[in-house]
Design a protein around this motif. Structure first.
Motif, mmCIF file in Angstrom:
data_model
loop_
_atom_site.group_PDB
_atom_site.id
_atom_site.type_symbol
_atom_site.label_atom_id
_atom_site.label_comp_id
_atom_site.label_asym_id
_atom_site.label_seq_id
_atom_site.Cartn_x
_atom_site.Cartn_y
_atom_site.Cartn_z
ATOM 1 N N THR A 33 163.556 52.197 23.242
ATOM 2 C CA THR A 33 163.804 50.762 23.349
ATOM 3 C C THR A 33 164.948 50.512 24.332
ATOM 4 O OG1 THR A 33 165.468 50.817 21.631
ATOM 5 C CG2 THR A 33 163.206 50.452 20.927
ATOM 6 N N ALA A 34 165.128 49.253 24.708
ATOM 7 C CA ALA A 34 166.192 48.885 25.633
ATOM 8 C C ALA A 34 167.559 49.264 25.050
ATOM 9 C CB ALA A 34 166.133 47.393 25.932
ATOM 10 N N GLU A 35 167.730 49.063 23.750
ATOM 11 C CA GLU A 35 169.012 49.393 23.119
ATOM 12 C C GLU A 35 169.301 50.887 23.224
ATOM 13 O OE1 GLU A 35 170.216 47.394 19.435
ATOM 14 O OE2 GLU A 35 170.605 49.364 18.576
ATOM 15 N N GLU A 36 168.295 51.706 22.960
ATOM 16 C CA GLU A 36 168.468 53.153 23.071
ATOM 17 C C GLU A 36 168.803 53.566 24.499
ATOM 18 O OE1 GLU A 36 165.389 54.551 19.503
ATOM 19 O OE2 GLU A 36 164.634 54.128 21.519
ATOM 20 N N TYR A 42 170.262 51.698 26.749
ATOM 21 C CA TYR A 42 171.621 51.255 27.061
ATOM 22 C C TYR A 42 172.652 52.215 26.473
ATOM 23 C CZ TYR A 42 175.812 48.329 27.243
ATOM 24 O OH TYR A 42 177.077 47.859 27.473
ATOM 25 N N PHE A 75 168.764 39.610 28.291
ATOM 26 C CA PHE A 75 168.421 40.469 27.159
ATOM 27 C C PHE A 75 169.475 41.555 26.956
ATOM 28 C CE2 PHE A 75 165.903 43.775 24.915
ATOM 29 C CZ PHE A 75 165.704 43.043 23.753
ATOM 30 N N LEU A 76 170.055 42.053 28.039
ATOM 31 C CA LEU A 76 171.140 43.027 27.882
ATOM 32 C C LEU A 76 172.292 42.396 27.116
ATOM 33 C CD1 LEU A 76 172.548 45.696 28.302
ATOM 34 C CD2 LEU A 76 173.185 44.960 30.605
ATOM 35 N N LYS A 102 172.094 40.155 24.854
ATOM 36 C CA LYS A 102 171.708 40.154 23.440
ATOM 37 C C LYS A 102 171.866 41.557 22.826
ATOM 38 C CE LYS A 102 167.984 38.861 20.299
ATOM 39 N NZ LYS A 102 168.072 40.067 19.481
ATOM 40 N N VAL A 103 171.425 42.561 23.549
ATOM 41 C CA VAL A 103 171.545 43.941 23.058
ATOM 42 C C VAL A 103 173.008 44.270 22.776
ATOM 43 C CG1 VAL A 103 171.398 46.378 23.778
ATOM 44 C CG2 VAL A 103 169.448 44.853 24.166
ATOM 45 N N ARG A 104 173.886 43.892 23.699
ATOM 46 C CA ARG A 104 175.307 44.173 23.536
ATOM 47 C C ARG A 104 175.884 43.427 22.327
ATOM 48 N NH1 ARG A 104 178.710 45.332 27.677
ATOM 49 N NH2 ARG A 104 179.696 43.297 27.569
ATOM 50 N N ASP A 152 174.207 42.443 19.643
ATOM 51 C CA ASP A 152 173.689 43.077 18.424
ATOM 52 C C ASP A 152 174.447 44.368 18.126
ATOM 53 O OD1 ASP A 152 171.905 41.031 18.316
ATOM 54 O OD2 ASP A 152 170.148 42.189 18.940
ATOM 55 N N LEU A 153 174.730 45.131 19.186
ATOM 56 C CA LEU A 153 175.450 46.397 18.981
ATOM 57 C C LEU A 153 176.859 46.150 18.456
ATOM 58 C CD1 LEU A 153 174.418 48.514 22.095
ATOM 59 C CD2 LEU A 153 173.974 49.068 19.700
#
Lengths: 193, 193
Positions: free
Chosen positions: B148-151, B153, B182-183, B185-187, B189-190
DNA sequence: AAATACCCTTAATGTAGCTTAAGGGTAAGC
DNA sequence: GCTTACCCTTAAGCTACATTAAGGGTATTT
């Protein structure tokens, strides 16, 4: 003679003369591989460069869920290697498995280095083999970060038409990074156009 | 002397002796590059291997919509090349642009081939440079088809911590194959975890 | 010839990631 | 020191793709 498939493969690069062909032929071993047989498993060290004379292989990694992810297919005339494991003698993280009954030629590191050192033509030829694969990989990275599944599937059809009829769609889906179900939808949508 | 950054870079592989350093130093050219300056543009033929002594570059492709897709970042100690264009003398499909004011050393094909031919140590060293990049690319393909994008990143942060603070997130998003939104958002969430 | 293991497809529902739009922040160039 | 260009974030609505489940088809094995 099946070894001619290997020897004449270099006609695509710098062709070999008779003496060079003899030298190479004496340094490779021929193996017959059955369908479903592995020539490299996870955690083994990759000891050879492999040339596929007949048949077809898939190189893949298995994630923590047990799902396979195909990194490469190799059929007649293609080279297979796991660079990281081969050169740095690390345990391999990938498997290489025959999809069809196959015949391969393998060369180990001492013999490969002998060829590199004693004849610049081999050095150049093997360099080009790696470079070609390198270009393929960069293209695949680009597609992965910039294209839809449908575009990647169309590109696969265009670049590997000879593999299409030989691979189940599940394997192609794994290569493209999508599920078989979604590939099925992509194919249906394309057939309507 | 800044050229020592190039010469000592080979200490990571087979270190060079004094004579070899002198030989190499005489075959490269030093260039200062401004921020936003290109050292390779689409349709040009790539004439050099480039070593980054100071600064940072991005290598990217532009799609038909005009969107940039980052294939590689290269900072101090990294090598940059467009293999397809360099070896096969094809027009490049990528751009290479300085993200910071930079100092590079470049070697052209005749000089590189001279080193390959006259000293196996250079041959081996440049082979390893390409192999390392090769391994990086295979990992990236694997990630692209299985993570996934999170992984991706998190993996980027882990492997390129020195780049994190130097690159705008828009550039990292382009490298990961996602939108800056979206990055973001990922950041977020992390940071909650 | 039967049995088993794959394989392909369809469809309903769920989620990751995109698009568009907007506001405020920060660094680069003049 | 001002200005301009870029950068980051948020949020609403949308699309591409995943998941689950199920049925039928086709090889391969026994």
């Amino acid at each position: 003679m099946i070894i001619n498939k290997l020897l004449s493969n270099f006609d695509n690069y710098l062709p070999l003369n008779a003496a060079e062909k003899e030298d190479l032929a004496g340094r490779v071993i021929e193996r017959k591989i059955k369908r479903r047989q592995f020539i490299l498993q996870e955690n083994d060290v990759c000891k050879h460069y492999t040339f596929v004379a007949e048949g077809c292989f898939k190189k893949f990694q298995v994630d923590e869920k047990g799902t396979e992810h195909n990194l490469q297919f190799a059929a007649e005339g293609d080279w297979l290697m796991e660079i990281d494991s081969f050169y740095f003698e690390k345990p391999s993280r990938v498997y290489i498995e025959a999809i069809e009954p196959s015949v391969i030629f393998q060369i180990n590191k001492p013999n490969l280095y002998h060829l590199f050192t004693n004849n610049p033509k081999f050095d150049r030829n093997f360099r080009v083999i790696v470079e070609n694969r390198f270009v393929e990989l960069e293209n695949r990275v680009l597609q992965a970060i910039s294209s839809t599944a449908e575009e990647r599937y169309l590109s696969f059809i265009k670049h590997y038409p000879h593999l299409l009829s030989r691979l189940p769609n599940t394997q192609i889906a794994s290569y493209l990074g999508i599920t078989p179900e979604f590939l099925s939808k992509v194919r249906k949508d394309l057939s309507k156009k």
